[in-house]
Design a protein around this motif. Sequence first.
Motif, mmCIF file in Angstrom:
data_model
loop_
_atom_site.group_PDB
_atom_site.id
_atom_site.type_symbol
_atom_site.label_atom_id
_atom_site.label_comp_id
_atom_site.label_asym_id
_atom_site.label_seq_id
_atom_site.Cartn_x
_atom_site.Cartn_y
_atom_site.Cartn_z
ATOM 1 N N ALA A 226 15.247 1.524 7.970
ATOM 2 C CA ALA A 226 15.182 2.365 8.483
ATOM 3 C C ALA A 226 13.431 2.524 7.755
ATOM 4 O O ALA A 226 13.128 2.072 7.371
ATOM 5 N N PRO A 227 12.133 2.811 8.568
ATOM 6 C CA PRO A 227 10.225 3.081 8.081
ATOM 7 C C PRO A 227 10.387 3.835 7.251
ATOM 8 O O PRO A 227 11.357 4.675 6.193
ATOM 9 N N GLN A 228 10.154 3.169 5.950
ATOM 10 C CA GLN A 228 9.516 3.684 4.533
ATOM 11 C C GLN A 228 7.803 4.952 4.227
ATOM 12 O O GLN A 228 7.346 4.583 5.412
ATOM 13 N N PHE B 290 5.809 3.187 7.725
ATOM 14 C CA PHE B 290 6.134 1.349 8.238
ATOM 15 C C PHE B 290 7.446 1.135 7.981
ATOM 16 O O PHE B 290 7.564 1.421 7.077
ATOM 17 N N ASP B 291 7.788 -0.128 8.596
ATOM 18 C CA ASP B 291 9.202 -0.685 8.986
ATOM 19 C C ASP B 291 8.510 -1.960 8.836
ATOM 20 O O ASP B 291 8.175 -2.767 9.052
ATOM 21 N N PRO B 292 8.747 -2.945 7.665
ATOM 22 C CA PRO B 292 8.564 -3.829 7.418
ATOM 23 C C PRO B 292 9.608 -5.250 7.923
ATOM 24 O O PRO B 292 8.970 -6.278 8.047
ATOM 25 N N LEU C 99 1.726 -0.579 0.552
ATOM 26 C CA LEU C 99 2.127 -0.519 1.283
ATOM 27 C C LEU C 99 -0.569 -1.073 1.222
ATOM 28 O O LEU C 99 -0.998 -0.135 0.811
ATOM 29 N N VAL C 100 -1.199 -1.947 0.518
ATOM 30 C CA VAL C 100 -2.010 -1.960 1.962
ATOM 31 C C VAL C 100 -3.159 -2.273 3.119
ATOM 32 O O VAL C 100 -2.950 -2.770 3.221
ATOM 33 N N ILE C 101 -3.726 -1.306 3.042
ATOM 34 C CA ILE C 101 -4.598 -1.141 4.022
ATOM 35 C C ILE C 101 -6.109 -1.585 4.200
ATOM 36 O O ILE C 101 -6.515 -0.779 3.435
ATOM 37 N N SER D 172 5.396 3.569 -2.198
ATOM 38 C CA SER D 172 7.009 4.186 -1.646
ATOM 39 C C SER D 172 7.980 3.836 -2.474
ATOM 40 O O SER D 172 8.085 3.485 -3.434
ATOM 41 N N VAL D 173 8.098 5.274 -3.505
ATOM 42 C CA VAL D 173 9.266 5.303 -4.489
ATOM 43 C C VAL D 173 10.451 4.886 -4.041
ATOM 44 O O VAL D 173 11.221 5.513 -3.245
ATOM 45 N N THR D 174 11.313 4.293 -5.177
ATOM 46 C CA THR D 174 13.059 4.263 -4.612
ATOM 47 C C THR D 174 13.048 5.170 -6.231
ATOM 48 O O THR D 174 12.549 4.963 -7.317
ATOM 49 N N LYS D 175 14.546 5.919 -5.797
ATOM 50 C CA LYS D 175 14.900 5.833 -6.821
ATOM 51 C C LYS D 175 15.835 5.570 -7.190
ATOM 52 O O LYS D 175 16.403 4.585 -7.120
#
Lengths: 202, 100
Positions: free
Chosen positions: A19-21, A58-60, A161-163, A199-202
Amino acid sequence: MKLTHIIPLLTLTTAVYAAPQTFDFKDPKGVNNAVFKLDAPLESINGSASGISGTVLFDPENPAATTGKIIVASESLTVPNPMQKEHLHGANWLDVAKYPEITFEAKSLANVKTEGNVTTADATGTFTLHGVSKELTVPVKLTYLKDKLSARVPNLKGDLLVIRANFVINREDFNIQKGQYEDKVSPTIDLSLSIAGASVTK
Amino acid sequence: MAALLREIDSSQLKFTVKKILQILALLIVLGAIGTWLATGASRGWTKTEVQTESIEPVTEMRVLHTEKKFIAGVDFLGAAFGGAALLAGASLFFRKPKAN
């Protein structure tokens, strides 16, 4: 556990993994920035903006499916000369009181090339400035940094993610002093974006 | 003070004002040139802040650092010279006292 139970579980796990983050670009470190440059006779007008927010999906595993919206607070645009800043924010130029946001909403990516954790592409979307929206295609570079959030912001775990994007717009396309002061301020504006989302993971 | 002013001839007072205006004009020009040279002799516009760049180690992203700093530009010199010219011009309305 029966095989009939394991297969749906595996499918669900894979679906969740793929799934996209969602990356939030409201930078807790406050270093996200956009730089702009306009040529002028005495010296070029170089400025920056720091009030950046927005989210990007964004989906890696599938960078080509990236979409999102980046918002720049017009009020955060600054130039080193106080009088130029006053003019820039004023009703005759950006009119920041009336148009408080500059946005780019990316709808699709083309020419996507991924090498390692770096993806380059042409992002097509809607750029809105001074109340005028135009379809633009912008070359972007996306760098996915897995599990690097804690290295940047302690106590937070997740991905970055750096843009990065460099492109040129014409102020006249956005009704900013159309046909005016062309001898004093170039109609073209060089823009350079350098932002990191988390994108924070819990 | 009033007694002192009565003692000073009006033409002498005008001459004193003329001198003060000319000295002020000269001080403004010298002060402006000194400030302009001391802040880097910039041939661009006056700035009240400067930005420097660094690279953030984790993201290798450009980071901007803004510092409040006054850098006098050509507009600063122009305004100072304009003010000095006004003062010098005004001094021409005050004549030297006539010799008795």
